[in-house]
Design a protein around this motif. Structure first.
Motif, PDB file in Angstrom:
ATOM      1  N   GLY A 123       0.795  -1.215   0.000  1.00  0.00           N
ATOM      2  CA  GLY A 123       0.000   0.000   0.000  1.00  0.00           C
ATOM      3  C   GLY A 123       0.828   1.266   0.000  1.00  0.00           C
ATOM      4  N   PHE A 124       2.156   1.149   0.187  1.00  0.00           N
ATOM      5  CA  PHE A 124       3.012   2.327   0.264  1.00  0.00           C
ATOM      6  C   PHE A 124       4.052   2.408  -0.855  1.00  0.00           C
ATOM      7  CE2 PHE A 124       1.661   1.413   4.625  1.00  0.00           C
ATOM      8  CZ  PHE A 124       1.152   2.649   5.013  1.00  0.00           C
ATOM      9  N   ALA A 125       4.455   1.278  -1.401  1.00  0.00           N
ATOM     10  CA  ALA A 125       5.531   1.262  -2.390  1.00  0.00           C
ATOM     11  C   ALA A 125       5.112   0.455  -3.603  1.00  0.00           C
ATOM     12  CB  ALA A 125       6.814   0.680  -1.773  1.00  0.00           C
ATOM     13  N   PRO A 126       5.794   0.626  -4.752  1.00  0.00           N
ATOM     14  CA  PRO A 126       5.436  -0.121  -5.968  1.00  0.00           C
ATOM     15  C   PRO A 126       5.574  -1.622  -5.780  1.00  0.00           C
ATOM     16  CG  PRO A 126       6.896   1.723  -6.490  1.00  0.00           C
ATOM     17  CD  PRO A 126       6.868   1.610  -5.000  1.00  0.00           C
ATOM     18  N   SER A 149      -4.737  -3.645  -0.292  1.00  0.00           N
ATOM     19  CA  SER A 149      -3.912  -2.929   0.685  1.00  0.00           C
ATOM     20  C   SER A 149      -3.975  -1.424   0.468  1.00  0.00           C
ATOM     21  CB  SER A 149      -2.472  -3.421   0.599  1.00  0.00           C
ATOM     22  OG  SER A 149      -1.637  -2.710   1.494  1.00  0.00           O
ATOM     23  N   GLY A 150      -3.907  -0.998  -0.794  1.00  0.00           N
ATOM     24  CA  GLY A 150      -3.957   0.436  -1.084  1.00  0.00           C
ATOM     25  C   GLY A 150      -5.286   1.060  -0.712  1.00  0.00           C
ATOM     26  N   MET A 151      -6.389   0.365  -0.992  1.00  0.00           N
ATOM     27  CA  MET A 151      -7.701   0.913  -0.649  1.00  0.00           C
ATOM     28  C   MET A 151      -7.917   0.950   0.864  1.00  0.00           C
ATOM     29  SD  MET A 151     -10.363  -0.366  -3.626  1.00  0.00           S
ATOM     30  CE  MET A 151      -9.692  -1.992  -3.966  1.00  0.00           C
ATOM     31  N   ILE A 152      -7.383  -0.045   1.571  1.00  0.00           N
ATOM     32  CA  ILE A 152      -7.459  -0.001   3.038  1.00  0.00           C
ATOM     33  C   ILE A 152      -6.637   1.165   3.576  1.00  0.00           C
ATOM     34  CG2 ILE A 152      -6.804  -1.221   5.151  1.00  0.00           C
ATOM     35  CD1 ILE A 152      -7.553  -3.812   3.803  1.00  0.00           C
ATOM     36  N   THR A 153      -5.444   1.377   2.992  1.00  0.00           N
ATOM     37  CA  THR A 153      -4.596   2.491   3.419  1.00  0.00           C
ATOM     38  C   THR A 153      -5.293   3.825   3.200  1.00  0.00           C
ATOM     39  OG1 THR A 153      -2.609   1.213   2.872  1.00  0.00           O
ATOM     40  CG2 THR A 153      -2.354   3.600   3.096  1.00  0.00           C
ATOM     41  N   GLU A 154      -5.932   3.982   2.039  1.00  0.00           N
ATOM     42  CA  GLU A 154      -6.656   5.229   1.769  1.00  0.00           C
ATOM     43  C   GLU A 154      -7.840   5.400   2.711  1.00  0.00           C
ATOM     44  OE1 GLU A 154      -5.918   7.734  -0.425  1.00  0.00           O
ATOM     45  OE2 GLU A 154      -4.020   6.622  -0.540  1.00  0.00           O
ATOM     46  N   SER A 155      -8.490   4.298   3.069  1.00  0.00           N
ATOM     47  CA  SER A 155      -9.609   4.376   4.013  1.00  0.00           C
ATOM     48  C   SER A 155      -9.130   4.818   5.387  1.00  0.00           C
ATOM     49  CB  SER A 155     -10.314   3.015   4.103  1.00  0.00           C
ATOM     50  OG  SER A 155     -10.833   2.632   2.854  1.00  0.00           O
ATOM     51  N   VAL A 156      -7.962   4.317   5.815  1.00  0.00           N
ATOM     52  CA  VAL A 156      -7.401   4.726   7.098  1.00  0.00           C
ATOM     53  C   VAL A 156      -7.043   6.207   7.078  1.00  0.00           C
ATOM     54  CG1 VAL A 156      -5.442   4.393   8.670  1.00  0.00           C
ATOM     55  CG2 VAL A 156      -6.577   2.407   7.646  1.00  0.00           C
ATOM     56  N   ARG A 157      -6.592   6.685   5.926  1.00  0.00           N
ATOM     57  CA  ARG A 157      -6.240   8.100   5.795  1.00  0.00           C
ATOM     58  C   ARG A 157      -7.462   9.019   5.796  1.00  0.00           C
ATOM     59  NH1 ARG A 157      -1.758   7.497   0.931  1.00  0.00           N
ATOM     60  NH2 ARG A 157       0.000   6.840   2.246  1.00  0.00           N
ATOM     61  N   GLY A 158      -8.655   8.452   5.660  1.00  0.00           N
ATOM     62  CA  GLY A 158      -9.858   9.274   5.714  1.00  0.00           C
ATOM     63  C   GLY A 158     -10.724   9.219   4.483  1.00  0.00           C
ATOM     64  N   GLN A 159     -10.219   8.637   3.370  1.00  0.00           N
ATOM     65  CA  GLN A 159     -11.009   8.512   2.156  1.00  0.00           C
ATOM     66  C   GLN A 159     -11.535   7.074   2.059  1.00  0.00           C
ATOM     67  OE1 GLN A 159      -8.695   9.791  -1.205  1.00  0.00           O
ATOM     68  NE2 GLN A 159      -8.309  11.817  -0.365  1.00  0.00           N
TER      69      GLN A 159
END
Length: 365
Positions: free
Chosen positions: A92-95, A213-223
């Motif tokens: 979710g953070f790196a390529p 992982s990326g969508m969960i990360t964005e959800s944690v960030r508020g989106q």
């Protein structure tokens, strides 16, 4: 004259322009965080593998309870779960084209730990392989794409209907069907066939893992991204591809030695992850030709290093084959006494019992 507000301008942009904006706004700290999480996760995985190996060796020496009753073995399983969770978060953070090759860190750390704690012998190939793998890892981190997109549901949907990915999926499905036909129908039990099946499934796993992982990360960030159906589609793809990947990998472990499966799986898995990152997430977009060449050269060094480290690794000593369980002897009940008395020097050998019987027959005659 009516003016258009900035939010409306942003909404009217094409998905590719929004994609570029997300890349430019992504800080370098996020990229480095993904690398650190991945390295820590791979180190934990290597520690867990050695802990489980130690538990297996100890249980085999004691010939007592099954390995899954050992607290040490369960500690190794828990550590492996934490390490895999770290790898999952790193996507979710790196390529993906960077996180997958960093799996060589697990091989390097496992070799070091096995020498220090399991007292395995240091070989020249271990030193050379470790040096090549470390050099390759440095090149990967240095020349890999230093940007990572904010993975949103709209971005995943946009890439999923891209003609590049649709063509890639069509070719992958055709190749998978051909390999599956050769493996199941024609009974071609070659390591390349089996590991290619695993690699093709791993490609879907990488795409879906990074998306989830990326969508969960964005959800944690508020989106919040979990309200979109594409999240659950990718979740199902992730679980299914992982399950079938593990199935074929276990079949490969049954047919071939681990020293063959580990390096071949690492090479195929990494190559599949890099191709998936390039096709689906366009991670090599705007990357200089020299950076691409050095990145691929770093992958090659890591591949060679893993092959040298995993080649001809010492095997775990198996249980004494002279021992035969009582319930496996035809014509005898499991309560029959087959072994000599525990105080004798030949205790545990079926041959010793036969010698005792011959001695008794000689005395009677």
């Amino acid at each position: 004259m009516e003016t258009v507000s900035p939010p409306l301008i942003a909404l009217n942009r094409s998905p590719s322009l929004a994609h570029r904006a997300d890349i430019l706004e992504n800080p370098i700290q996020t990229y480095l965080l993904g690398i650190v999480i991945s390295i820590c996760g791979n180190v934990l995985i290597s520690i867990s593998l050695n802990i489980q190996k130690y538990a297996h060796v100890r249980q085999a020496q004691r010939c007592s309870k099954p390995y899954y009753t050992s607290v040490v073995w369960w500690c190794g399983v828990v550590l492996m779960g934490v390490g895999e969770l770290g790898n999952f978060a790193a996507y979710g953070f790196a390529p993906a084209s960077l996180i997958a090759p960093l799996g060589c860190v697990s091989v390097i750390a496992s070799a070091i730990i096995s020498v220090v704690f399991l007292k395995e012998t240091v070989r020249a190939s271990d030193i050379v392989g470790g040096t090549l793998a470390i050099t390759g890892t440095y090149l990967l981190v240095t020349f890999a794409p230093h940007t990572s997109t904010h993975i949103t549901a709209h971005l995943v949907q946009y890439h999923a209907i891209n003609w590049h990915f649709l063509l890639y999926m069509f070719l992958e499905i055709v190749l998978f069907c051909i390999l599956l036909y050769l493996y199941k129908r024609r009974k071609v039990k070659h390591i390349v066939i089996v590991m290619l099946l695993v690699a093709l499934l791993a490609s879907l796993t990488i795409i879906s893992v990074k998306a989830v992982s990326g969508m969960i990360t964005e959800s944690v960030r508020g989106q919040l991204q979990l309200i979109y159906p594409i999240f659950y589609v990718m979740l199902v793809v992730m679980v299914a591809s992982c399950a079938f990947q593990i199935k074929f990998l276990n079949e490969a472990m049954k047919m071939f030695d681990a020293t063959e499966v580990v390096p071949v799986n690492f090479v195929f898995f990494t190559t599949s992850a890099i191709v998936a990152g390039i096709i689906f997430y366009q991670e090599f977009e705007d990357l200089a030709l020299l950076d691409i060449f050095m990145f691929l050269f770093g992958c090659l060094l890591s591949f060679l290093g893993v092959f040298l480290i995993a080649r001809n690794r010492p095997k775990i000593k198996q249980q004494d084959r002279n021992f035969i369980a009582m319930d496996k002897i035809p014509g005898r009940r499991h309560t029959d006494k087959v072994q000599p008395e525990p105080k004798t020097s030949t205790y545990g050998s079926l041959a010793a019992k036969l010698i005792c019987n011959r001695a008794e027959q000689t005395a009677d005659s």
